[in-house]
Design an enzyme around this catalytic site. Structure first.
Site, PDB file in Angstrom:
ATOM      1  N   SER A 135       0.567  -1.145   0.132  1.00 19.13           N
ATOM      2  CA  SER A 135       0.194   0.111   0.339  1.00 19.13           C
ATOM      3  C   SER A 135       1.077   1.111  -0.311  1.00 19.13           C
ATOM      4  O   SER A 135       0.567   2.654  -0.366  1.00 19.13           O
ATOM      5  CB  SER A 135      -1.287  -0.084   1.349  1.00 19.13           C
ATOM      6  OG  SER A 135      -0.210   0.671   2.303  1.00 19.13           O
TER       7      SER A 135
ATOM      8  N   LYS B  97       0.838   3.969   7.237  1.00 20.53           N
ATOM      9  CA  LYS B  97       0.016   5.659   5.851  1.00 20.53           C
ATOM     10  C   LYS B  97       0.389   6.560   5.861  1.00 20.53           C
ATOM     11  O   LYS B  97       1.192   7.135   7.348  1.00 20.53           O
ATOM     12  CB  LYS B  97      -1.526   4.869   6.421  1.00 20.53           C
ATOM     13  CG  LYS B  97      -1.921   3.790   5.795  1.00 20.53           C
ATOM     14  CD  LYS B  97      -2.439   3.571   4.061  1.00 20.53           C
ATOM     15  CE  LYS B  97      -2.813   1.994   4.423  1.00 20.53           C
ATOM     16  NZ  LYS B  97      -1.788   0.981   4.988  1.00 20.53           N
TER      17      LYS B  97
END
Length: 144
Positions: free
Chosen positions: A65, A102
């Site tokens: 990701s 993230k």
């Protein structure tokens, strides 16, 4: 060591190793330089990469990701829990029972966790989430 589906955490240990040789002249990516130019000193990567030993952890990345931020599967992250979270920082977060890494997006008193891969959705943090910013990524160690 503690493992989750997305990250595996490691606590830095004091190394008795004196360190490796640092070639301070730089390594040529153009024309080769002679070995006579190589002069160096010993450095410890712990001393170089870890600012706050008591609040720093390592974690291995799991998944893809964050590939566009240069974080690939099995890269080793250096995470400092004493640093203040801020917009655009890469953070390790705990959300709804799982750890994830993230990019933080903080605007208008709202928080989003933004992946750096268009195949993954942006996560909007609400008061319904069990959420904590666990630490800020300061460095990444890659294998070649």
């Amino acid at each position: 060591m503690q493992a989750t589906d997305h990250l595996t955490f490691f606590k830095p240990e004091q190394s008795l190793h004196e360190g490796a040789l640092l070639i301070d002249t730089g390594i040529s990516a153009g024309f080769p330089s002679t070995t006579e130019d190589i002069v160096g000193e010993k450095i410890s990567l712990d001393d170089t990469l870890v600012r706050n030993k008591d609040t720093t952890f390592y974690a291995k990345v799991r998944g893809q990701s964050m590939i566009n931020a240069g974080l690939n599967h099995d890269d080793l992250l250096v995470i400092d829990r004493s640093l203040e979270p801020a917009d655009k920082k890469i953070a390790v977060c705990y959300i709804d029972g799982e750890f994830t890494v993230k990019r933080l997006r903080v605007q208008n008193n709202e928080i989003w966790l933004q992946p750096e891969n268009p195949n993954y959705p942006i996560i909007n943090i609400t008061e319904d989430n069990d959420f904590m910013i666990w630490g800020i990524v300061t460095n990444v160690i890659k294998k070649v």
